[in-house]
Design an enzyme around this catalytic site. Sequence first.
Site, PDB file in Angstrom:
ATOM      1  N   GLU A  15       0.828  -1.210   0.000  1.00  0.00           N
ATOM      2  CA  GLU A  15       0.000   0.000   0.000  1.00  0.00           C
ATOM      3  C   GLU A  15       0.863   1.261   0.000  1.00  0.00           C
ATOM      4  OE1 GLU A  15      -1.408   1.495   3.847  1.00  0.00           O
ATOM      5  OE2 GLU A  15      -1.150  -0.565   4.587  1.00  0.00           O
ATOM      6  N   LYS A  47      -4.985  -2.666  14.060  1.00  0.00           N
ATOM      7  CA  LYS A  47      -4.248  -1.618  14.755  1.00  0.00           C
ATOM      8  C   LYS A  47      -4.676  -1.571  16.222  1.00  0.00           C
ATOM      9  CE  LYS A  47      -3.288   1.344  10.769  1.00  0.00           C
ATOM     10  NZ  LYS A  47      -3.962   0.605   9.683  1.00  0.00           N
TER      11      LYS A  47
END
Length: 305
Positions: free
Chosen positions: A26, A161
Amino acid sequence: MNIYKELTEQLSNLPDYSSKPAVALETTIVSHGMPYPANVETAIALEHEITAQGAIPVTIGIVKGQIKIGMTPDEIDFFAKHHEEIVKVSRNNLGYVLANKLSGATTVAATMLIANLANIKVFATGGIGGVHREGNETFDISADLLEFSKSEVNVVCAGPKAILDLPLTLEYLETNGVPLIGYKTDYLPMFYSAKSNYRLEQRADSVEDLANIINSYRALNLKQGCLVVNPIPDEDSLDPTQIEIVIEKALELAKANNIKGKAVTPYLLDYLNHHTGGKALSANISLVKNNARLAGKLAVSLLSE
């Protein structure tokens, strides 16, 4: 040429990696995930990690309305230095960015979508988005989670996360039928920390085992990939209790300053880095490199099956 014809032609000319051991990367981590110069150094290091495993690194982004499946070092460097000019791109604004000839950094969701168009079967990232804390009230849920059930791309990450609501994220993944596989672990990693209290149902202890499980799901023709959670190396793992204290304070400040939506994650990551003396950033770099190594090995193994 109208925009529909222009984009149709652009998409028809995308490279096809179906017969190559490619690993997608990404660009949000470059433009919005890390400070300069750590962002560009990490982006290049990830490509080297993948190449060292005999696989092909493919960094994905949007440059002036053009889908780039394999960005140049100069393009990566521009994204790293000029984040204010780079749109954070997900499924919901990808068409807008392309139509207006903008430059955009792909999130997990957008990277998966584009990787799928190019028949790239493996994607390495740091941590995935998920259900944010208080998500049961705010409905702040990352598009990453839904994309896992739509794109035939296998994602290697270090878990959700740490700033997210892990139980709700796990429930959302289960509801959408996303296969969640722990690599050499029975417990969900917590991004900065190698282990949480949340037990996993599926485990692979070698790259070959992992490829075998993934190919089993592929044979079922589910039209989706698997989510592989790969713990941060023990020597770089941070104390989850200490990290949680910093996260709670960061969330409190974000709420007080009315920081919402796409701005939340960059704000929290920046706060964590500053209030851990740089340890959070070092851990982030370690875990994403670790994921790139595993992803490279997985891409080669999947192709040889």
